[in-house]
Write a protein that holds these residues in place. Structure first.
Motif, mmCIF file in Angstrom:
data_model
loop_
_atom_site.group_PDB
_atom_site.id
_atom_site.type_symbol
_atom_site.label_atom_id
_atom_site.label_comp_id
_atom_site.label_asym_id
_atom_site.label_seq_id
_atom_site.Cartn_x
_atom_site.Cartn_y
_atom_site.Cartn_z
ATOM 1 N N PRO A 143 0.818 -1.219 0.000
ATOM 2 C CA PRO A 143 0.000 0.000 0.000
ATOM 3 C C PRO A 143 0.849 1.266 0.000
ATOM 4 O O PRO A 143 1.995 1.280 0.454
ATOM 5 C CB PRO A 143 -0.808 -0.130 1.291
ATOM 6 C CG PRO A 143 0.022 -0.999 2.174
ATOM 7 C CD PRO A 143 0.719 -1.971 1.271
ATOM 8 N N LEU A 144 0.260 2.341 -0.539
ATOM 9 C CA LEU A 144 0.844 3.663 -0.416
ATOM 10 C C LEU A 144 0.436 4.227 0.938
ATOM 11 O O LEU A 144 -0.715 4.065 1.368
ATOM 12 C CB LEU A 144 0.335 4.578 -1.528
ATOM 13 C CG LEU A 144 0.334 4.044 -2.967
ATOM 14 C CD1 LEU A 144 -0.207 5.106 -3.916
ATOM 15 C CD2 LEU A 144 1.724 3.608 -3.388
ATOM 16 N N ARG A 145 1.323 4.918 1.614
ATOM 17 C CA ARG A 145 1.033 5.429 2.952
ATOM 18 C C ARG A 145 1.136 6.962 2.969
ATOM 19 O O ARG A 145 1.897 7.542 2.207
ATOM 20 C CB ARG A 145 1.986 4.821 3.977
ATOM 21 C CG ARG A 145 1.789 3.309 4.146
ATOM 22 C CD ARG A 145 2.696 2.732 5.227
ATOM 23 N NE ARG A 145 2.403 1.325 5.466
ATOM 24 C CZ ARG A 145 2.942 0.328 4.768
ATOM 25 N NH1 ARG A 145 3.795 0.586 3.792
ATOM 26 N NH2 ARG A 145 2.619 -0.922 5.036
ATOM 27 N N ASN A 146 0.330 7.538 3.882
ATOM 28 C CA ASN A 146 0.291 8.999 4.046
ATOM 29 C C ASN A 146 -0.021 9.682 2.711
ATOM 30 O O ASN A 146 0.775 10.442 2.162
ATOM 31 C CB ASN A 146 1.619 9.526 4.608
ATOM 32 C CG ASN A 146 1.964 8.900 5.940
ATOM 33 O OD1 ASN A 146 1.086 8.621 6.752
ATOM 34 N ND2 ASN A 146 3.251 8.671 6.178
ATOM 35 N N VAL A 147 -1.213 9.386 2.215
ATOM 36 C CA VAL A 147 -1.620 9.821 0.879
ATOM 37 C C VAL A 147 -2.592 10.997 0.980
ATOM 38 O O VAL A 147 -3.493 11.008 1.826
ATOM 39 C CB VAL A 147 -2.283 8.661 0.113
ATOM 40 C CG1 VAL A 147 -2.749 9.113 -1.269
ATOM 41 C CG2 VAL A 147 -1.324 7.484 -0.012
ATOM 42 N N THR A 148 -2.393 11.958 0.103
ATOM 43 C CA THR A 148 -3.328 13.069 -0.050
ATOM 44 C C THR A 148 -3.685 13.194 -1.531
ATOM 45 O O THR A 148 -2.784 13.241 -2.377
ATOM 46 C CB THR A 148 -2.721 14.396 0.430
ATOM 47 O OG1 THR A 148 -2.333 14.271 1.801
ATOM 48 C CG2 THR A 148 -3.715 15.534 0.282
ATOM 49 N N VAL A 149 -4.982 13.238 -1.825
ATOM 50 C CA VAL A 149 -5.459 13.397 -3.196
ATOM 51 C C VAL A 149 -6.227 14.706 -3.278
ATOM 52 O O VAL A 149 -7.189 14.924 -2.522
ATOM 53 C CB VAL A 149 -6.360 12.227 -3.625
ATOM 54 C CG1 VAL A 149 -6.852 12.430 -5.049
ATOM 55 C CG2 VAL A 149 -5.610 10.904 -3.505
ATOM 56 N N GLU A 150 -5.826 15.575 -4.181
ATOM 57 C CA GLU A 150 -6.497 16.848 -4.392
ATOM 58 C C GLU A 150 -7.171 16.828 -5.756
ATOM 59 O O GLU A 150 -6.512 16.591 -6.782
ATOM 60 C CB GLU A 150 -5.499 18.009 -4.319
ATOM 61 C CG GLU A 150 -4.818 18.145 -2.963
ATOM 62 C CD GLU A 150 -3.831 19.296 -2.933
ATOM 63 O OE1 GLU A 150 -3.536 19.844 -4.023
ATOM 64 O OE2 GLU A 150 -3.362 19.649 -1.845
ATOM 65 N N GLN A 151 -8.489 17.064 -5.762
ATOM 66 C CA GLN A 151 -9.254 17.064 -7.002
ATOM 67 C C GLN A 151 -9.689 18.492 -7.329
ATOM 68 O O GLN A 151 -10.226 19.208 -6.486
ATOM 69 C CB GLN A 151 -10.493 16.173 -6.870
ATOM 70 C CG GLN A 151 -11.347 16.101 -8.128
ATOM 71 C CD GLN A 151 -10.619 15.433 -9.291
ATOM 72 O OE1 GLN A 151 -10.179 14.285 -9.183
ATOM 73 N NE2 GLN A 151 -10.459 16.144 -10.391
#
Length: 462
Positions: free
Chosen positions: A253-261
């Motif tokens: 898994p990817l950790r400490n993820v932020t997605v901005e749309q």
């Protein structure tokens, strides 16, 4: 012991190397092919049934590469005594040249990257071993044409210096017939070279960028500069990954993820924060664990949080883990299947298409370059008079060095559109094929290269 039993024992002894290489190849295939299949599922969108033929060929080519040594050993068992002797001389010289050049490259590169290994891995030696394990296809892709040249010259200069070539010719065989074993094993090496070039040598160059960048460093949690940022300009989405998985461990898994749309550039729609992001390759879905969803509207200055701050959120984002954790790839780091897919998509600019076509033709042309360099090495290393072969060897090495310059020039012209891609890639081979034919004609006439050039010069003067 009766004659039939003796013949059976001799036959078994002949094929023991083939059996050993077959077992080793099977073990290597059992380890590499499943990993390659898992890597394909990780890299490529969609289900395996829908993969293009070029992608489906990857595990089968890898399987063929594992069994090439065993096939060569089987053919060796059926050869006659003289062919086996020439084959042994060539194979031992070629393997020694390959080992020496590989060791020199590894030592030089290890010296340059020692500090990176110490900073980026908890166990620097293990990390360096994994790193150079991924780099072997790239290293072999660089040196194999030239180790073939040097191995051929080394083997034949020894045979020629001890007058063994002369004795073999007196048995009634021609020079070309004597060199058939060398051409056969050079063909196997060229096939292995082509397999490396298809996917794994370009991929090794890309792995090098990722691993040296230190995307799995032991101090990453203390250094925000290590985070990865991926921009999907088509969908106006930005990913920030604080802790990306090691490229050698697909599926983590990817950790400490932020997605901005963004709805449009500069207009933020929402932000998604998660401790982990897991990719489901079968459903093509992302699952964000311990996620917080924050909406942004044009009317409200204050963002609106999801009423349940910690839960699992599923999204069908088209981005894949391989895209997110790898840098923007240069054309020379793309596998052949990726180049073919890019050309079929017709979504690239004219200049990029020139580059892609030239790179594709160059990879095919360099497979035949291996054989052409062998064809140049054979007449350069053989002498029939009491003279040293060093002049011919020096000229062959000079020609090999010039080949690098010619390839650089023609591929640049092809990438710029000044030459057709096929001509830019194949022109060096066409020129060097003519040189090889000329060298054979002078050698078969028992004249050295310098003697031939001198006689032509004198003929022009008169």
């Amino acid at each position: 012991m009766n004659p039939a039993a003796e013949r059976m024992i001799r036959l078994i002894r002949k094929f023991i190397p083939a059996l050993v290489l077959f077992i080793l190849g099977s073990l290597l295939a059992a380890y590499l092919v499943p990993k390659e299949w898992a890597q394909m599922i990780w890299e490529i969108p969609g289900s395996p049934d829908a993969y293009p033929l070029a992608q489906k060929m990857r595990p089968y080519l890898l399987l063929a590469g594992c069994y090439l040594p065993a096939f060569g050993a089987i053919v060796y068992g059926f050869m006659g005594t003289m062919d086996r002797y020439i084959s042994r001389c060539f194979i031992s010289s070629f393997l020694l040249c390959t080992a020496i050049l590989t060791l020199i490259w590894l030592l030089a590169d290890f010296t340059d990257n020692m500090e990176r290994f110490r900073n980026n891995f908890d166990d620097p030696l293990t990390g360096a071993g994994i790193f150079y394990g991924t780099q072997l296809p790239m290293v072999l892709n660089l040196i194999l044409p030239y180790t073939l040249l040097m191995g051929t010259m080394w083997a034949l200069s020894k045979l020629s210096g001890s007058s063994e070539i002369t004795g073999m010719l007196q048995s009634g065989r021609s020079l070309i017939r004597l060199c058939i074993p060398i051409f056969f094993y050079s063909l196997l090496v060229a096939a292995f070279y082509g397999i490396c070039t298809y996917q794994w040598a370009p991929g090794a160059s890309m792995y090098r960028q990722v691993m040296i960048r230190g995307n799995n460093t032991k101090n990453k949690d203390k250094d925000d500069s290590k985070q990865l940022i991926y921009k999907n300009e088509t969908d106006n989405r930005i990913w920030c990954i604080g802790d990306a998985p090691d490229i050698m461990h697909p599926g983590d898994p990817l950790r400490n993820v932020t997605v901005e749309q963004f709805s449009t550039p500069g207009k933020l729609t929402y932000k998604l924060f998660a401790d982990e992001a897991v990719w489901d390759s079968k459903k093509s879905l992302w699952t964000f664990r311990n996620a917080i969803f924050r909406r942004h509207t044009d009317t409200d200055d204050i963002p609106v949080f999801d009423p349940e701050p910690e839960h699992s959120i599923t999204r069908d984002y088209p981005e894949k883990p391989f895209q997110l954790i790898t840098p923007k790839q240069r054309i020379d780091t793309l596998g052949t299947p990726a180049i073919l897919e890019s050309l079929d998509s017709h979504s690239n600019s004219r200049d990029v298409r020139f580059n892609l076509r030239t790179e594709l033709h160059t990879r095919t042309a360099k497979i035949f370059t291996c054989l052409i360099l062998v064809a140049i090495a054979i007449p350069s290393a053989i002498t029939f008079q009491r003279r040293t072969p060093m002049k011919g060897i020096g000229i062959a090495i000079l020609l090999a060095a010039l080949l690098l310059v010619i390839y650089e020039g023609t591929t640049t012209l092809g990438s710029s559109g000044y030459l057709p891609a096929w001509l830019a890639a194949w022109l060096p081979n066409i020129v060097y094929t003519g040189i090889a034919i000329h060298l054979y004609s002078t050698q078969l006439a028992h004249r050295s290269i310098l003697e031939c050039l001198r006689s032509k010069w004198e003929a022009r003067k008169h």
